[in-house]
Design a protein around this motif. Sequence first.
Motif, short mmCIF file in Angstrom:
data_model
loop_
_atom_site.label_atom_id
_atom_site.label_comp_id
_atom_site.label_asym_id
_atom_site.label_seq_id
_atom_site.Cartn_x
_atom_site.Cartn_y
_atom_site.Cartn_z
N LEU A 339 0.80 -1.30 0.06
CA LEU A 339 0.13 -0.14 -0.01
C LEU A 339 0.85 1.08 -0.01
CD1 LEU A 339 -2.85 -1.07 2.64
CD2 LEU A 339 -3.04 -0.82 0.00
N LYS A 340 0.45 2.26 -0.71
CA LYS A 340 1.25 3.48 -0.96
C LYS A 340 0.32 4.84 -0.91
CE LYS A 340 4.38 1.33 -4.07
NZ LYS A 340 5.06 1.22 -5.38
N PRO A 341 -0.37 5.04 0.29
CA PRO A 341 -1.30 6.26 0.67
C PRO A 341 -0.53 7.39 0.05
CG PRO A 341 -0.36 5.29 2.62
CD PRO A 341 -0.06 4.32 1.64
N THR A 342 -1.30 8.38 -0.26
CA THR A 342 -0.90 9.71 -0.64
C THR A 342 -1.94 10.84 -0.21
OG1 THR A 342 -1.84 9.48 -2.84
CG2 THR A 342 0.51 8.85 -2.48
N GLY A 343 -1.85 11.82 0.03
CA GLY A 343 -2.54 12.82 0.43
C GLY A 343 -2.26 13.72 1.56
N GLY A 344 -3.07 14.32 2.31
CA GLY A 344 -2.72 15.36 3.17
C GLY A 344 -3.32 16.50 3.28
N GLY A 345 -4.35 16.60 2.27
CA GLY A 345 -4.98 17.97 1.94
C GLY A 345 -6.16 17.99 2.76
N GLY A 346 -7.19 18.75 2.16
CA GLY A 346 -8.61 19.04 2.71
C GLY A 346 -9.44 17.51 2.81
N THR A 347 -10.84 17.65 3.00
CA THR A 347 -11.54 16.58 2.85
C THR A 347 -12.79 16.63 1.89
OG1 THR A 347 -10.69 16.06 5.16
CG2 THR A 347 -12.61 14.58 4.35
N ASP A 348 -12.91 15.65 1.14
CA ASP A 348 -14.11 15.54 0.24
C ASP A 348 -14.28 14.18 -0.36
OD1 ASP A 348 -16.61 16.03 -1.10
OD2 ASP A 348 -15.64 17.42 -2.57
N LEU A 349 -14.71 13.36 0.61
CA LEU A 349 -14.64 11.91 0.20
C LEU A 349 -15.83 11.54 -0.72
CD1 LEU A 349 -14.25 9.99 3.87
CD2 LEU A 349 -12.50 11.00 2.11
N PRO A 350 -16.67 12.27 -1.10
CA PRO A 350 -17.76 11.86 -2.08
C PRO A 350 -16.88 12.03 -3.40
CG PRO A 350 -18.96 13.16 -0.42
CD PRO A 350 -17.40 13.02 -0.02
N ALA A 351 -16.07 12.86 -3.67
CA ALA A 351 -15.18 13.07 -4.77
C ALA A 351 -14.89 11.71 -5.40
CB ALA A 351 -13.94 13.84 -4.53
N ALA A 352 -14.90 10.58 -4.67
CA ALA A 352 -14.34 9.38 -5.19
C ALA A 352 -15.53 8.98 -6.00
CB ALA A 352 -14.07 8.44 -3.93
N TYR A 353 -16.78 9.11 -5.43
CA TYR A 353 -17.95 8.48 -6.45
C TYR A 353 -17.78 9.08 -7.99
CZ TYR A 353 -19.84 8.12 -1.87
OH TYR A 353 -20.17 8.16 -0.53
N TYR A 373 -15.06 13.91 9.17
CA TYR A 373 -15.19 15.40 8.99
C TYR A 373 -15.11 15.40 7.49
CZ TYR A 373 -14.74 15.56 14.11
OH TYR A 373 -15.03 15.20 15.51
N THR A 374 -16.25 15.18 6.88
CA THR A 374 -16.18 15.32 5.40
C THR A 374 -17.67 15.67 5.00
OG1 THR A 374 -16.01 14.04 3.30
CG2 THR A 374 -16.62 12.97 5.23
N PRO A 375 -17.92 16.34 3.98
CA PRO A 375 -19.09 16.26 3.34
C PRO A 375 -19.60 14.90 2.80
CG PRO A 375 -17.63 17.89 2.41
CD PRO A 375 -16.72 17.23 3.11
N PHE A 376 -20.85 14.80 2.77
CA PHE A 376 -21.34 13.25 2.50
C PHE A 376 -22.02 13.05 0.99
CE2 PHE A 376 -21.02 13.30 7.27
CZ PHE A 376 -20.38 11.85 7.31
N GLY A 377 -22.47 14.20 0.63
CA GLY A 377 -22.88 14.41 -0.77
C GLY A 377 -23.97 13.35 -0.84
N THR A 378 -24.38 12.78 -1.87
CA THR A 378 -25.59 12.01 -2.52
C THR A 378 -24.85 10.49 -2.53
OG1 THR A 378 -26.58 13.58 -3.74
CG2 THR A 378 -27.25 11.44 -4.03
N ALA A 379 -25.75 9.42 -1.75
CA ALA A 379 -25.61 8.01 -1.87
C ALA A 379 -25.15 7.56 -3.35
CB ALA A 379 -26.57 7.08 -1.02
#
Length: 404
Positions: A339-353, A373-379
Amino acid sequence: MNSQDRVKKAHIAIMQHKKFCAFAPILACGKVSFTEEIPTACTNGWDVTYNPEFVSRELADDATLRFVVLHEAVHKAYSHLTLWKGLFTEDAKLANIAADHFVNLALQDTDAGDGFIKMPTMGVQPEVKYRGWSVQQIFDDLKKQQEQDKGKGKGKGKGKGKPGKGEGEGKGEGSGFDQHDWEGSGNEAATEEQGKEIARAIRQGEMLRRKLAGKGSGNSDGVFGDLLNAKVDWRKVLRDFVTETCAGRDESSWRRPNRRFIADDVYMPSVVGMQMSELVIVFDTSGSCFGGSEMTRFVSEVRAMIEEVKPAKCHVVYCDSSVSGMQTFEEGQFAVQALKPTGGGGTDLPAAYPWLAEKNIRPTAMVILTDGYTPFGTAPPYPVLWAMTSDIQAPYGVTLQIGD
């Protein structure tokens, strides 16, 4: 002031109290009614009923009335009438006594001598030795005492029978100040929905308590104890979610006749294993979560889930305010050290959808590790399990507090 008005006054006083205000949303669950058909007070775990004469005669002191009102609320908050129904079936009287020991001790501990509530002279007078015990543990101890008394020829008939709707009696001193309507606690579907409402009420109550106390939203030191910090095996829940929601299901196929029956000229379908296609695991790699110990704990469980479910593909997505990377592991290739995790910025997990949709990845299910601590967006159009390191509840999918 009549009995109805006094109960309303008690509710208002509780809502305004710096600690007991946590019960305000619980008080709003179910109906409050008054009838002379019961001798004192009664709850079925959702609704509460009072005898108006009992309120005016025996609960003339406001602090005592508040105690009884909160007594019923604690029964509701801890789902006593559904969780411990088996104890009622085993011994109705002891089940009532055990539940009341638990409730009365909890209320006395929360009041801590402030005098906002006052224990009635009737009913189960709590024993200090039961502090910190569960209803089951108290029940078992009471039953052990009962058996010992019987062996000594004392307390004949004690604890036998099912007295009406379950008087909250003490140790033979007569009726208590409430009844427990175990048999009227509702059907399974209604109980499940009520349980969800009560769970929401508990969280709302804790938020209100913290607001009045000026503490913001941190770890619980309130009145609900482990109701807000449930001792659950989150690793098992994670595995069960993936196994039950995503695991390959066997299907019958007529294209492959079952060889066991061909010799007898019987044409039967064979069972073909349908493998889970794709599992997506999203790591919150925002600054507040990136590189934390919770990620290390979670990774080890991801390996256990993958080994059990064996998806054809497992996509590990690293997301902060956007997707910063993804690794895809074919069946049997997953390795924690890879595993090679990257990141460290803000949070907007629904961007993955939408990112996954653009890649034409349509997972069977998704597991997300985050501090919440993230927006949840639409399912999205697939099952989602949120593994939270905080007590935040996602508005959709399954939420699990993973703790330590």
